[in-house]
Design a protein around this motif. Structure first.
Motif, PDB file in Angstrom:
ATOM      1  N   LEU A 181      35.180  32.912 -27.637  1.00 53.76           N
ATOM      2  CA  LEU A 181      36.199  33.774 -28.212  1.00 53.76           C
ATOM      3  C   LEU A 181      35.611  35.117 -28.615  1.00 53.76           C
ATOM      4  CD1 LEU A 181      38.073  31.255 -30.549  1.00 53.76           C
ATOM      5  CD2 LEU A 181      38.719  31.947 -28.227  1.00 53.76           C
ATOM      6  N   HIS A 182      36.373  36.165 -28.359  1.00 55.34           N
ATOM      7  CA  HIS A 182      36.058  37.492 -28.878  1.00 55.34           C
ATOM      8  C   HIS A 182      36.820  37.675 -30.184  1.00 55.34           C
ATOM      9  CE1 HIS A 182      37.328  41.774 -29.367  1.00 55.34           C
ATOM     10  NE2 HIS A 182      36.027  41.961 -29.230  1.00 55.34           N
ATOM     11  N   TYR A 183      36.151  38.305 -31.174  1.00 60.52           N
ATOM     12  CA  TYR A 183      36.849  38.600 -32.423  1.00 60.52           C
ATOM     13  C   TYR A 183      36.296  39.877 -33.024  1.00 60.52           C
ATOM     14  CZ  TYR A 183      32.803  36.774 -35.059  1.00 60.52           C
ATOM     15  OH  TYR A 183      31.544  36.575 -35.581  1.00 60.52           O
ATOM     16  N   VAL A 184      37.088  40.481 -33.897  1.00 60.07           N
ATOM     17  CA  VAL A 184      36.611  41.604 -34.684  1.00 60.07           C
ATOM     18  C   VAL A 184      36.498  41.149 -36.131  1.00 60.07           C
ATOM     19  CG1 VAL A 184      37.592  43.336 -33.135  1.00 60.07           C
ATOM     20  CG2 VAL A 184      38.916  42.566 -35.117  1.00 60.07           C
ATOM     21  N   ALA A 185      35.573  41.753 -36.847  1.00 59.70           N
ATOM     22  CA  ALA A 185      35.313  41.389 -38.238  1.00 59.70           C
ATOM     23  C   ALA A 185      35.258  42.640 -39.102  1.00 59.70           C
ATOM     24  CB  ALA A 185      34.005  40.615 -38.352  1.00 59.70           C
ATOM     25  N   ALA A 186      35.685  42.513 -40.344  1.00 56.79           N
ATOM     26  CA  ALA A 186      35.643  43.611 -41.301  1.00 56.79           C
ATOM     27  C   ALA A 186      35.569  43.030 -42.698  1.00 56.79           C
ATOM     28  CB  ALA A 186      36.872  44.517 -41.160  1.00 56.79           C
ATOM     29  N   GLY A 187      35.142  43.841 -43.638  1.00 59.50           N
ATOM     30  CA  GLY A 187      35.096  43.415 -45.031  1.00 59.50           C
ATOM     31  C   GLY A 187      33.775  42.797 -45.423  1.00 59.50           C
ATOM     32  N   PRO A 188      33.578  42.603 -46.732  1.00 67.03           N
ATOM     33  CA  PRO A 188      32.290  42.096 -47.239  1.00 67.03           C
ATOM     34  C   PRO A 188      32.011  40.670 -46.788  1.00 67.03           C
ATOM     35  CG  PRO A 188      33.940  42.152 -48.993  1.00 67.03           C
ATOM     36  CD  PRO A 188      34.556  42.854 -47.825  1.00 67.03           C
ATOM     37  N   ALA A 189      30.765  40.425 -46.417  1.00 66.14           N
ATOM     38  CA  ALA A 189      30.378  39.108 -45.916  1.00 66.14           C
ATOM     39  C   ALA A 189      30.582  38.019 -46.964  1.00 66.14           C
ATOM     40  CB  ALA A 189      28.917  39.134 -45.469  1.00 66.14           C
ATOM     41  N   GLN A 190      30.504  38.386 -48.256  1.00 64.61           N
ATOM     42  CA  GLN A 190      30.642  37.384 -49.311  1.00 64.61           C
ATOM     43  C   GLN A 190      32.094  37.140 -49.704  1.00 64.61           C
ATOM     44  OE1 GLN A 190      29.411  40.392 -49.583  1.00 64.61           O
ATOM     45  NE2 GLN A 190      29.963  41.389 -51.511  1.00 64.61           N
ATOM     46  N   GLY A 191      33.023  37.888 -49.104  1.00 66.60           N
ATOM     47  CA  GLY A 191      34.431  37.728 -49.455  1.00 66.60           C
ATOM     48  C   GLY A 191      35.029  36.450 -48.902  1.00 66.60           C
ATOM     49  N   SER A 192      36.140  36.027 -49.512  1.00 66.32           N
ATOM     50  CA  SER A 192      36.877  34.869 -48.984  1.00 66.32           C
ATOM     51  C   SER A 192      37.355  35.177 -47.577  1.00 66.32           C
ATOM     52  CB  SER A 192      38.078  34.557 -49.885  1.00 66.32           C
ATOM     53  OG  SER A 192      37.658  34.208 -51.179  1.00 66.32           O
ATOM     54  N   LEU A 193      37.282  34.173 -46.701  1.00 64.02           N
ATOM     55  CA  LEU A 193      37.604  34.393 -45.292  1.00 64.02           C
ATOM     56  C   LEU A 193      39.110  34.419 -45.075  1.00 64.02           C
ATOM     57  CD1 LEU A 193      36.492  34.661 -42.387  1.00 64.02           C
ATOM     58  CD2 LEU A 193      36.677  32.168 -42.207  1.00 64.02           C
ATOM     59  N   VAL A 194      39.573  35.441 -44.337  1.00 63.57           N
ATOM     60  CA  VAL A 194      40.955  35.538 -43.885  1.00 63.57           C
ATOM     61  C   VAL A 194      40.928  35.603 -42.359  1.00 63.57           C
ATOM     62  CG1 VAL A 194      43.064  36.922 -43.825  1.00 63.57           C
ATOM     63  CG2 VAL A 194      41.776  36.703 -45.969  1.00 63.57           C
ATOM     64  N   VAL A 195      41.637  34.683 -41.702  1.00 63.76           N
ATOM     65  CA  VAL A 195      41.716  34.650 -40.251  1.00 63.76           C
ATOM     66  C   VAL A 195      43.124  35.067 -39.839  1.00 63.76           C
ATOM     67  CG1 VAL A 195      41.542  33.212 -38.182  1.00 63.76           C
ATOM     68  CG2 VAL A 195      39.969  32.850 -40.100  1.00 63.76           C
ATOM     69  N   LEU A 196      43.213  36.091 -39.001  1.00 56.59           N
ATOM     70  CA  LEU A 196      44.484  36.646 -38.536  1.00 56.59           C
ATOM     71  C   LEU A 196      44.722  36.221 -37.093  1.00 56.59           C
ATOM     72  CD1 LEU A 196      43.979  40.292 -39.899  1.00 56.59           C
ATOM     73  CD2 LEU A 196      45.196  38.408 -41.028  1.00 56.59           C
ATOM     74  N   LEU A 197      45.817  35.517 -36.841  1.00 54.51           N
ATOM     75  CA  LEU A 197      46.118  34.973 -35.519  1.00 54.51           C
ATOM     76  C   LEU A 197      47.317  35.694 -34.921  1.00 54.51           C
ATOM     77  CD1 LEU A 197      45.781  31.168 -36.395  1.00 54.51           C
ATOM     78  CD2 LEU A 197      44.013  32.705 -35.497  1.00 54.51           C
ATOM     79  N   HIS A 198      47.095  36.395 -33.817  1.00 55.25           N
ATOM     80  CA  HIS A 198      48.144  37.174 -33.173  1.00 55.25           C
ATOM     81  C   HIS A 198      49.048  36.280 -32.330  1.00 55.25           C
ATOM     82  CE1 HIS A 198      46.572  36.876 -29.050  1.00 55.25           C
ATOM     83  NE2 HIS A 198      45.371  36.908 -29.590  1.00 55.25           N
ATOM     84  N   GLY A 199      50.128  36.885 -31.834  1.00 51.23           N
ATOM     85  CA  GLY A 199      51.055  36.165 -30.970  1.00 51.23           C
ATOM     86  C   GLY A 199      51.136  36.772 -29.586  1.00 51.23           C
TER      87      GLY A 199
END
Length: 290
Positions: free
Chosen positions: A23-41
């Motif tokens: 899988l290809h993905y993009v990442a942003a935000g602090p590494a120690q932050g709570s993880l948010v996964v955004l799933l497109h349609g």
């Protein structure tokens, strides 16, 4: 209106082996932050979230937006069987674990929302909180498809069952369905990037195989409500001007989702995160921060 954009965050591109697919993905935000996964349609890719990634990262979350299997720069397995819902759901749980996390906040729109519902139902231990944007819960979907009005709106599902012809018209069809209420939702640069994603080798068939894997002509077995329960805190954001889904698909979800809040956007279409990004972002950030 000044709307947030992808450029508001520093985004890095990655490839990862998540179970049996790359899988290809993009990442942003602090590494120690709570993880948010955004799933497109359908028919998007990670850029579906370009107005959400920056604000979520700025709020302190570690944001991951993958290209789902078959889309853009992610691997495109051959055959309809590779796009069954259980497999798509497992991709997301494999991705979260491959990133080194046990749980994540999950946000899903359209097909990404269908996958997010499945993940919360079958693997609730992985989902910390769930946000759904214009994607039907499976129980609500079964209820809605008893109505001719929903069948009429969903004509394309049956068209996609045909061989080769849907691939031939996908580009024109995809551009048409991306026209939201907001005329500024997709710039010409956006459209060019989407065309590039759709023209990736194998992408057209892979995207359509999501629908072919539904097997809409098969008789549906009766499913007990207990097997459709979502036992994680859930926020549903629904654009009432959705041309593909009846507004009542967001009604009565408490039957399956005890910890639920539904917010309707009267002037938003199916592409709610582009039509009204400021309000969508505020609801998501407040929900995950509480």
């Amino acid at each position: 209106m000044n709307t947030p954009s992808q450029e508001d965050a520093t985004v890095t591109h990655h490839q990862i082996a998540a179970g049996g697919v790359r899988l290809h993905y993009v990442a942003a935000g602090p590494a120690q932050g709570s993880l948010v996964v955004l799933l497109h349609g359908f028919p998007e890719f990670w850029r579906a979230w370009e107005r959400q990634i920056g604000p979520l990262a700025d709020a302190g979350f570690r944001v991951i937006a993958p290209d789902l299997r078959g889309y853009n720069l992610s691997e495109k397995p051959l055959g309809v069987e590779a796009y069954r819902l259980q497999t798509l759901q497992q991709d997301v749980s494999n991705l979260i674990r491959a990133l080194g996390y046990e749980r994540a906040h999950v946000v899903g729109h359209d097909w990404g929302g269908i996958i997010a519902w499945a993940l919360a139902i079958r693997q609730p231990e992985i989902v910390q909180k769930l946000v759904i944007l214009n994607a039907p819960h499976p129980g609500a979907s079964r209820r809605a498809f008893r109505k001719p009005a929903q069948w009429k709106r969903s004509w394309y599902i049956f068209f996609f069952q045909l061989p080769w012809l849907p691939e031939r018209v996908l580009l024109r069809f995809a551009e048409k369905v991306l026209r939201g209420v907001n005329p500024d939702a997709y710039t010409e640069n956006n459209r060019n990037l989407y065309r590039q994603a759709w023209n990736q080798p194998g992408a057209a068939t892979a995207m359509i195989n999501y629908y072919r894997a539904l097997k809409p002509f098969q008789k549906r077995e009766e499913v007990r409500d207990e097997s459709l329960q979502v036992r994680v805190p859930t926020l549903v954001l629904w654009g009432n001007l959705d041309a593909a889904l009846l507004p009542e698909m967001a009604d009565g979800l408490e039957r399956w989702v005890p910890d639920l809040r539904v917010v309707r956007f009267a002037q938003a279409s199916h592409w709610i995160m582009r039509d009204d990004p400021l309000r969508v972002n505020k609801f998501i950030i407040d929900f995950f921060s509480s």
